[in-house]
Each structure stands twice: as structure tokens, then as C-alpha cells.
Design an enzyme around this catalytic site. Structure first.
Site, short mmCIF file in Angstrom:
data_model
loop_
_atom_site.label_atom_id
_atom_site.label_comp_id
_atom_site.label_asym_id
_atom_site.label_seq_id
_atom_site.Cartn_x
_atom_site.Cartn_y
_atom_site.Cartn_z
N SER A 40 -1.50 0.68 0.89
CA SER A 40 -2.47 1.75 1.14
C SER A 40 -2.03 3.06 0.54
O SER A 40 -2.86 3.92 0.24
CB SER A 40 -2.61 1.98 2.65
OG SER A 40 -3.28 0.92 3.24
N HIS A 45 -6.83 -3.35 -3.05
CA HIS A 45 -6.75 -2.68 -1.75
C HIS A 45 -7.97 -3.04 -0.91
O HIS A 45 -9.09 -2.58 -1.18
CB HIS A 45 -6.64 -1.16 -1.94
CG HIS A 45 -6.42 -0.43 -0.67
ND1 HIS A 45 -7.15 0.68 -0.31
CD2 HIS A 45 -5.56 -0.65 0.36
CE1 HIS A 45 -6.73 1.11 0.87
NE2 HIS A 45 -5.78 0.32 1.29
N GLU A 53 -10.80 -1.95 -3.49
CA GLU A 53 -10.43 -1.03 -4.56
C GLU A 53 -9.50 -1.79 -5.51
O GLU A 53 -8.48 -2.33 -5.08
CB GLU A 53 -9.71 0.20 -3.99
CG GLU A 53 -10.65 1.08 -3.17
CD GLU A 53 -9.96 2.30 -2.57
OE1 GLU A 53 -10.61 3.37 -2.50
OE2 GLU A 53 -8.80 2.20 -2.15
N ASN A 107 -8.85 6.43 0.85
CA ASN A 107 -7.86 7.12 1.69
C ASN A 107 -7.57 8.54 1.20
O ASN A 107 -7.24 9.42 2.00
CB ASN A 107 -6.57 6.31 1.77
CG ASN A 107 -6.73 5.13 2.72
OD1 ASN A 107 -7.62 5.12 3.56
ND2 ASN A 107 -5.88 4.14 2.58
#
Ligand SMILES: NC(=O)c1ccc[n+]([C@@H]2O[C@H](COP(=O)([O-])OP(=O)(O)OC[C@H]3O[C@@H](n4cnc5c(N)ncnc54)[C@H](O)[C@@H]3O)[C@@H](O)[C@H]2O)c1
Length: 309
Positions: free
Chosen positions: A144, A165, A177, A215
């Protein structure tokens, strides 16, 4: 897609868009993310080897997968319970488990890592497997917050290394992702994009920058909500209500932070703060630090910003 029917098993195709058809996947780490990815990959016709450090952990992973598959089957085959059971058995027959990662990767097209979020441990894992995996095998990390290029630096397959991801819970969340470093080859990147599509996800292309897309936007937003509250600009309840009713978000930032885990948010922010200490978006929060120090991580510990029964 005709493109897939012309692919060469375990080798790059010679079609206009060169990419590897990923059929066999080895997932290292059978925790929350690894088990979810294994379930989705096995449900979409891949053979999957799920690897963790002990048989006990792997038993729990399979139990979690079975529970999730039952919920999927109940929805998908509401009027046909036998078809639902058949579906579950078919998916489970695509899955094997192992505590021996070197044996598991012998004939694999993709090694996808979802182990603990620690650079050194991930580097050691990939560095070791790089010497043993088939030449065509693509390596990918589900990290992450770490740089894919730094994880890949322990290997000699920088062109066959990327990021995939996924989001939690993997069977429900539609996004993946796909991350390419400056060394990731186009073939590898396309293979990972296609793999994401075959899993039924919507892939987006990302650069290898901290937090990728989701994120990078979400964590600073969460942090600013906490700092807003610390500055006395609003109660956490009011900030949550405001973002739900005013911005149409399904959860407020404090509810979301408790769901993600306050330890996870702090860990990500600490890493980014070390990279860019002067960036105000990555500034520390005393309140967050205090809650984490008290072991109040959110939903998973029963208390974070809110209490959970
Ligand atoms: N939890 C999330 O919401 C989320 C979302 C996206 C990405 N991620 C990333 O996915 C990765 C895994 O996260 P998680 O939440 O599933 O963690 P987790 O703690 O639930 O699972 C990690 C698993 O890896 C196993 N493991 C550790 N070292 C190992 C090794 N050397 N070999 C084999 N297995 C090993 C552990 O026993 C554990 O079962 C992390 O990199 C995290 O940043 C997490």
C-alpha cells in the site's frame, strides 16, 4: 477476446499487443488481502497456490475463503443451491496451499506478494525467489505504501516487476491499481492490466509514487480531518456527518480511519513524513499517535475514534 486465445502458455505472445497470459498464480501471504486475491483468482479460472508461514494460518485463510464463497454463492445461485455448491467446489479445486514458497513457484506465471508491510522482508522474499522462479514469471507486490522499485531492487527481473494494488475486501472492491516502475516493461505492464481485467476488476494505471492514486488522496484527507478536529474546528461526529451528507461519501473520515485501521494510517503517514518532512499534508497528529500508542486501532481492536461492540 481473440487476443487471449492466441497467447502462448508460459511465454510472451507474438500478437501486436505482446503480453503474458497469466494462468497459474502464486500468492505469498494468506492474510486479509492474500486470501481475498486468491479467492478471486481461483473464481476466475486460475490455478492458485497460496503460501504462508504455517499450516494453521493457511487453514484460517481457506476457512475465510469458504465463508466468503458461501456468501457469493448464496447471492449468485439464490434459487439453485446445488449449482452454488458446485461453484464453491470448483473454485476450491483451483486452490492449493503451501508453506514452501520455493516449491510453489516452480511453474508459476505470476508471484503476487501480500505479506507484512516491511521493505526489508519483502526485498528478502523477492531476492530469494528471483533466483528460483522461471525466467518468464512476473513478480508483483500488493504493497500500500512502499515503492515498487525499492522492493524490486533486490531482484534481477526489474522489467518483469510491477505493482498490483487491490482493495479490501478484495471480492467486493472493483478497483485494482496497476503500478509500473521506470524499469517495468510494456509487456509486463500489459500482462498485469489484462490479469486485473480477467479477475473482473477495473484496472487503473499508476506511477510508482507514494500511495499511487487512491491512498495518495485518501490518507492526507483522513489526516486533515483528524487535524481539523484537533484544531477544534468540529467534533468528529459533525465532521463525519458533514462529509457524508455534504460530499456524498458513504463513510465519514473518522469512520473510514477506524475501518482501515489507525495503525495502518499512522504507518503510511510516518513513511511519507520521513520521505517529505516539510510536506504539511504528511504532518503528524498527536491524537492519532496517542490512540495508536494505546492500542486503539479502530474496528479490529474494538475501539479507535469510536467504540465498537
Ligand atoms: N489490509 C488492507 O486494507 C490492504 C489493502 C491493500 C494492500 N494491503 C497490503 O497488502 C499486504 C498484506 O496486508 P494484509 O492486510 O493482508 O496483512 P495480514 O497481516 O492480514 O496478512 C499478511 C500475511 O502474510 C504472512 N506472511 C508474513 N511474512 C511472510 C513470508 N515471508 N512468507 C509467507 N507469508 C508471510 C503472515 O503470516 C500473514 O498471514 C501489505 O503489504 C499491505 O500493505 C493491505
Amino acid at each position: 477476446m481473440a487476443f487471449f486465445t492466441h497467447q502462448i502458455r508460459r511465454g510472451f505472445s507474438s500478437s501486436a499487443v505482446r503480453s503474458l497470459v497469466i494462468k497459474h498464480v502464486t500468492i505469498i501471504g494468506g492474510g486479509q488481502m492474500g486470501a481475498g486475491i486468491a479467492q478471486v483468482a481461483a473464481s476466475t479460472g486460475h490455478t492458485v497456490a497460496l503460501v504462508d508461514t504455517s499450516d494453521d494460518i493457511l487453514k484460517k485463510s481457506i476457512k475465510a475463503i469458504e465463508g466468503s464463497l458461501k456468501r457469493v454463492a448464496k447471492k449468485k445461485f439464490a434459487d439453485k443451491p446445488e449449482a452454488g455448491e458446485e461453484f464453491i467446489q470448483k473454485v476450491l479445486s483451483n486452490l492449493t496451499t503451501s508453506t514452501d514458497d520455493t516449491a510453489a513457484i516452480q511453474h508459476t506465471d505470476l508471484v503476487l506478494e501480500a505479506i507484512v508491510e516491511n521493505l526489508k522482508i519483502k526485498q528478502d522474499l523477492f531476492g530469494r525467489l528471483d533466483k528460483l522462479a522461471p525466467a518468464h514469471t512476473i513478480f508483483a507486490s500488493n504493497t500500500s505504501s512502499l515503492r515498487i522499485s525499492e522492493i524490486a531492487s533486490s531482484t534481477n527481473r526489474l522489467d518483469r516487476f510491477g505493482g498490483l494494488h487491490f482493495f479490501n475486501p478484495v471480492p467486493m472492491m472493483k478497483l485494482v491499481e496497476v503500478v509500473g516502475t521506470s524499469s517495468t516493461s510494456q509487456e509486463t505492464f500489459d500482462s498485469l492490466l489484462n490479469f486485473g481485467k480477467v479477475l473482473g476488476k477495473t484496472p487503473v494505471s499508476c506511477k510508482d509514487t507514494p500511495g499511487f492514486i487512491v491512498n495518495r488522496l485518501l490518507v492526507p484527507y483522513n489526516m486533515e480531518a483528524i487535524r481539523l478536529h484537533e484544531r477544534g474546528h468540529g467534533s468528529k461526529e459533525d465532521i463525519d456527518i458533514a462529509m457524508k451528507l455534504g460530499a456524498g461519501y458513504p463513510m465519514g473520515p473518522f469512520e473510514l480511519a477506524d475501518y482501515v485501521g489507525l495503525d495502518v494510517i499512522k504507518f503510511i503517514m510516518d513513511g511519507w513524513n520521513a520521505l517529505e518532512p516539510d510536506n504539511p499534508l504528511f504532518a503528524q497528529s498527536e491524537l492519532l499517535n496517542k490512540l495508536v500508542a494505546e492500542g486503539k486501532y479502530g474496528r479490529k481492536t474494538g475501539e479507535g475514534f469510536y467504540k465498537y461492540k
